[in-house]
Design a protein around this motif. Structure first.
Motif, PDB file in Angstrom:
ATOM      1  N   ASN A 105       0.758  -1.276  -0.010  1.00 59.39           N
ATOM      2  CA  ASN A 105       0.012   0.054   0.015  1.00 59.39           C
ATOM      3  C   ASN A 105       0.818   1.150   0.175  1.00 59.39           C
ATOM      4  N   ARG A 106       2.025   1.199  -0.503  1.00 53.78           N
ATOM      5  CA  ARG A 106       3.054   2.330  -0.358  1.00 53.78           C
ATOM      6  C   ARG A 106       3.285   2.908   0.697  1.00 53.78           C
ATOM      7  N   GLY A 107       3.614   2.307   1.921  1.00 55.42           N
ATOM      8  CA  GLY A 107       3.884   2.931   3.214  1.00 55.42           C
ATOM      9  C   GLY A 107       2.756   3.214   3.988  1.00 55.42           C
ATOM     10  N   ARG A 108       1.678   2.704   3.745  1.00 55.74           N
ATOM     11  CA  ARG A 108       0.379   3.196   4.663  1.00 55.74           C
ATOM     12  C   ARG A 108      -0.276   1.836   4.786  1.00 55.74           C
ATOM     13  N   ILE A 109      -1.141   1.634   5.917  1.00 50.48           N
ATOM     14  CA  ILE A 109      -1.873   0.750   6.209  1.00 50.48           C
ATOM     15  C   ILE A 109      -3.128   1.456   7.126  1.00 50.48           C
ATOM     16  N   GLY A 110      -4.204   1.284   6.503  1.00 52.93           N
ATOM     17  CA  GLY A 110      -5.362   2.121   7.119  1.00 52.93           C
ATOM     18  C   GLY A 110      -4.819   3.518   7.265  1.00 52.93           C
ATOM     19  N   ASP A 111      -5.238   4.061   8.364  1.00 54.59           N
ATOM     20  CA  ASP A 111      -4.725   5.513   8.419  1.00 54.59           C
ATOM     21  C   ASP A 111      -3.384   5.972   8.955  1.00 54.59           C
ATOM     22  N   VAL A 112      -2.655   4.608   8.987  1.00 57.47           N
ATOM     23  CA  VAL A 112      -1.452   4.781   9.458  1.00 57.47           C
ATOM     24  C   VAL A 112      -0.316   5.046   8.332  1.00 57.47           C
ATOM     25  N   GLU A 113       0.235   6.193   8.570  1.00 62.15           N
ATOM     26  CA  GLU A 113       1.541   6.277   7.264  1.00 62.15           C
ATOM     27  C   GLU A 113       2.912   6.100   8.035  1.00 62.15           C
ATOM     28  N   ILE A 114       3.574   5.165   7.541  1.00 61.42           N
ATOM     29  CA  ILE A 114       4.945   4.728   8.139  1.00 61.42           C
ATOM     30  C   ILE A 114       5.838   5.496   7.294  1.00 61.42           C
ATOM     31  N   SER A 115       5.676   5.630   5.849  1.00 61.37           N
ATOM     32  CA  SER A 115       6.708   6.197   5.027  1.00 61.37           C
ATOM     33  C   SER A 115       5.767   6.523   4.003  1.00 61.37           C
ATOM     34  N   SER A 116       6.677   7.477   2.964  1.00 62.57           N
ATOM     35  CA  SER A 116       6.154   7.949   1.793  1.00 62.57           C
ATOM     36  C   SER A 116       6.015   6.942   0.561  1.00 62.57           C
ATOM     37  N   ARG A 117       5.141   7.164  -0.399  1.00 63.09           N
ATOM     38  CA  ARG A 117       5.070   6.169  -1.574  1.00 63.09           C
ATOM     39  C   ARG A 117       6.694   6.266  -2.231  1.00 63.09           C
ATOM     40  N   ARG A 118       7.036   7.582  -2.271  1.00 65.53           N
ATOM     41  CA  ARG A 118       8.428   7.574  -3.001  1.00 65.53           C
ATOM     42  C   ARG A 118       9.388   6.757  -2.376  1.00 65.53           C
ATOM     43  N   SER A 119       9.639   6.548  -0.821  1.00 64.44           N
ATOM     44  CA  SER A 119      10.512   5.772  -0.243  1.00 64.44           C
ATOM     45  C   SER A 119      10.425   4.378  -0.460  1.00 64.44           C
ATOM     46  N   ILE A 120       9.183   3.812  -0.508  1.00 62.29           N
ATOM     47  CA  ILE A 120       8.922   2.481  -0.926  1.00 62.29           C
ATOM     48  C   ILE A 120       9.287   2.388  -2.334  1.00 62.29           C
ATOM     49  N   GLU A 121       8.949   3.091  -3.063  1.00 60.40           N
ATOM     50  CA  GLU A 121       9.392   2.954  -4.610  1.00 60.40           C
ATOM     51  C   GLU A 121      10.993   2.971  -4.631  1.00 60.40           C
ATOM     52  N   GLU A 122      11.620   3.654  -3.879  1.00 57.39           N
ATOM     53  CA  GLU A 122      12.947   3.869  -4.009  1.00 57.39           C
ATOM     54  C   GLU A 122      13.633   2.576  -3.634  1.00 57.39           C
ATOM     55  N   MET A 123      13.049   1.907  -2.263  1.00 56.60           N
ATOM     56  CA  MET A 123      13.740   0.729  -1.977  1.00 56.60           C
ATOM     57  C   MET A 123      13.316  -0.340  -3.066  1.00 56.60           C
ATOM     58  N   GLU A 124      12.247  -0.283  -3.937  1.00 55.69           N
ATOM     59  CA  GLU A 124      11.848  -1.084  -4.855  1.00 55.69           C
ATOM     60  C   GLU A 124      12.656  -0.967  -6.419  1.00 55.69           C
ATOM     61  N   ARG A 125      13.415  -0.044  -6.325  1.00 52.14           N
ATOM     62  CA  ARG A 125      14.229   0.102  -7.545  1.00 52.14           C
ATOM     63  C   ARG A 125      15.411  -0.337  -7.446  1.00 52.14           C
ATOM     64  N   ILE A 126      15.648  -1.350  -8.638  1.00 53.70           N
ATOM     65  CA  ILE A 126      17.042  -2.079  -8.777  1.00 53.70           C
ATOM     66  C   ILE A 126      18.201  -1.154  -8.818  1.00 53.70           C
ATOM     67  N   ARG A 127      19.058  -1.177  -7.932  1.00 52.15           N
ATOM     68  CA  ARG A 127      20.259  -0.458  -7.845  1.00 52.15           C
ATOM     69  C   ARG A 127      21.365  -1.272  -8.494  1.00 52.15           C
ATOM     70  N   ILE A 128      21.461  -2.541  -8.429  1.00 54.38           N
ATOM     71  CA  ILE A 128      22.496  -3.290  -8.922  1.00 54.38           C
ATOM     72  C   ILE A 128      21.970  -4.705  -9.562  1.00 54.38           C
ATOM     73  N   THR A 129      22.059  -5.472 -10.619  1.00 54.23           N
ATOM     74  CA  THR A 129      21.615  -6.307 -11.037  1.00 54.23           C
ATOM     75  C   THR A 129      22.537  -7.737 -10.391  1.00 54.23           C
ATOM     76  N   TYR A 130      21.998  -8.786 -10.229  1.00 46.71           N
ATOM     77  CA  TYR A 130      22.823  -9.966  -9.659  1.00 46.71           C
ATOM     78  C   TYR A 130      23.796 -10.541 -10.603  1.00 46.71           C
ATOM     79  N   PRO A 131      25.036 -10.845 -10.144  1.00 48.61           N
ATOM     80  CA  PRO A 131      26.028 -11.516 -11.174  1.00 48.61           C
ATOM     81  C   PRO A 131      25.509 -13.100 -11.247  1.00 48.61           C
ATOM     82  N   TYR A 132      24.459 -13.673 -10.581  1.00 55.64           N
ATOM     83  CA  TYR A 132      24.189 -14.897 -10.450  1.00 55.64           C
ATOM     84  C   TYR A 132      22.359 -14.768 -10.266  1.00 55.64           C
ATOM     85  N   THR A 133      21.745 -15.139 -11.249  1.00 58.06           N
ATOM     86  CA  THR A 133      20.151 -14.969 -11.347  1.00 58.06           C
ATOM     87  C   THR A 133      19.419 -16.315 -11.460  1.00 58.06           C
TER      88      THR A 133
END
Length: 459
Positions: A260-288
């Motif tokens: 839910n991009r950082g929220r659950i119900g009325d509770v916000e843990i973080s912003s949508r941007r933060s979750i999407e930054e965490m989910e963005r690949i920074r490095i591909t695996y040398p073994y896949t």
């Protein structure tokens, strides 16, 4: 597609079969969709000797899934304006290591791209703690101890920061140190106050005392070389790289928040941007295992899992193993917790996710198909009129051809070359020679051709 009816039965049959084959004492699993648990169950024992069943509420160590909590904590501090993930690590803690002459940034530690290969402090600590043979004692009980342990690690670096992927537990311990320095709170208190308590994860802990007060804890087990389950101590003492203990109910709330991009119900843990930054690949695996998969910030990302983006993480403390995974687009996810190293929870989790997508995991997940083939090839093989015999045994993900005698014998790994529907090719190395080994499944038997011999499977 919602996982219902026959699909639940297929999942349960798969879990039970894998537990039986790999001698797993207990597993707990939960599946969540749109913020609600749609399936949960415990299998087997949380304590085998006492006959206590595993339940969805049973507590296990989640291992390196903790890294996602650590990365999320860093993102929260960035939102608070206390730091930036582009900041240099040595601006906050006394780390003098310069891989390739360059300073390490916070996001390098979060993405395992510091340039430093694994130093294996956690492996040594856990092996010593559970009483494993030939383990190395590493007396690390504080951040200062870790910095002392890492003092000569610059000579161990093999690339500049940001260039290569090397999974580094030590890096996540350093992130915990940064969280404490910036927040003015203990790492465990920060995670509790900013993530666990707001999400209602009231039975997720870091300390032995809290777990023992709760009581619903999965006893940890190792499997010895004779295949026997052995109860071991649980390796308490690890923190920001793998120290969280939780349960399927609490972890379902965590997965729901990420979906839910950082929220659950009325509770916000973080912003949508933060979750999407965490989910963005920074490095591909040398073994896949899947094309294009890589690591973000505390999360593993598979860009195309049966056509969908899959985000998750695994965890292992040797005697407790875990997996969480979710498909943001479909708004569902899974958590699998296990009290042994017997079978990969990730395989169970992805099996469940494939079913939820309306796919056949036995057909569409290559690693499941190969897993089945390897099990089918295990057994006793004999030549014509039983003149000679060998055994095919499985150890982890490899098969071995084994001959045991009083005076002669051998044990040789079989390296897979191609795994078909009924015909499979492996090879062995012998004095520089690559020797093929062929298996063919017929309606009546399994045949093996090795060197000049033809074998058939007898048992």
């Amino acid at each position: 597609m919602l996982l219902l009816g026959d699909a639940f039965g297929r999942l349960e049959s798969f879990v039970f079969d894998r537990m039986s084959r790999h001698k797993v004492p207990g597993i707990s699993i939960a599946i969540v969709r749109d913020g609600s648990i749609i399936y949960s169950r415990g299998f087997g024992f949380r304590d085998y000797e006492k006959g206590l069943p595993a339940m969805p509420s049973t507590i296990y160590g989640v291992g390196s899934i903790t890294k996602s909590f650590t990365s999320l904590s860093i993102m929260i501090l960035e939102e608070d304006g206390r730091l930036s993930i582009d900041d240099y690590v040595d601006s906050y803690i006394p780390l003098s290591i310069r891989p390739g002459g360059e300073r390490i940034r916070i996001w390098h530690l979060m993405s395992h791209t510091s340039g430093i290969p694994a130093l294996a402090y956690a492996e040594a600590y856990i092996r010593s703690y559970i009483g494993e043979e030939d383990s190395t004692w590493i007396p690390i009980s504080s951040y200062e101890d870790l910095l002392t342990f890492m003092a000569e690690a610059e000579s161990w670096a093999v690339s500049k920061p940001g260039e290569r992927y090397f999974y580094l537990n030590e890096g996540y311990v350093l992130l915990g140190m940064i969280i404490e320095k910036v927040s003015g709170m203990r790492y465990v208190d920060f995670v509790k106050r900013r993530i666990l308590e707001p999400l209602g994860m009231m039975r997720s802990f870091f300390s032995r005392d809290d777990v023992e007060r709760d009581g619903d804890f999965a006893s940890p087990y190792a499997i010895d070389r004779d295949g026997r389950l052995v109860k071991t101590p649980f390796p308490y003492g690890i923190t920001s790289d793998g120290g969280l203990l939780s349960n399927c109910i609490d972890m379902s709330r965590y997965i729901s928040m990420l979906i839910n991009r950082g929220r659950i119900g009325d509770v916000e843990i973080s912003s949508r941007r933060s979750i999407e930054e965490m989910e963005r690949i920074r490095i591909t695996y040398p073994y896949t295992q899947f094309n294009g998969e890589g690591y973000g910030l505390g999360l593993r990302i598979i860009p195309s899992f049966l056509g969908k983006k899959l985000v998750g993480h695994g965890g292992s403390l040797l005697v407790h193993t875990a997996y969480m995974g979710y498909i943001p687009e479909e708004r569902f996810g899974v958590v699998v917790l296990e009290n042994s190293p017997g079978y990969l929870p990730a395989n169970i989790g992805m099996y469940a996710l494939a079913l939820m997508l309306g796919r056949d995991p036995e057909r569409d997940l290559e690693f499941i198909r190969i897993d089945r083939v390897l099990d089918k090839l295990v057994g006793l093989y004999e030549t014509y009129r039983s003149t000679t015999r060998v055994r095919i045994e499985r150890k982890g993900s490899l098969l071995y051809i084994i001959s045991r005698g009083k005076y002669t014998g051998y044990e040789i790994p079989l390296v897979p070359s191609s795994i078909g529907d009924r015909e499979h090719e492996f090879f062995v190395f012998d004095m520089g020679r690559r020797i093929p080994v062929y298996f063919r499944e017929t309606n009546k038997e399994v045949e093996m051709i090795y060197e000049r011999y033809k074998y058939t499977k007898k048992a």
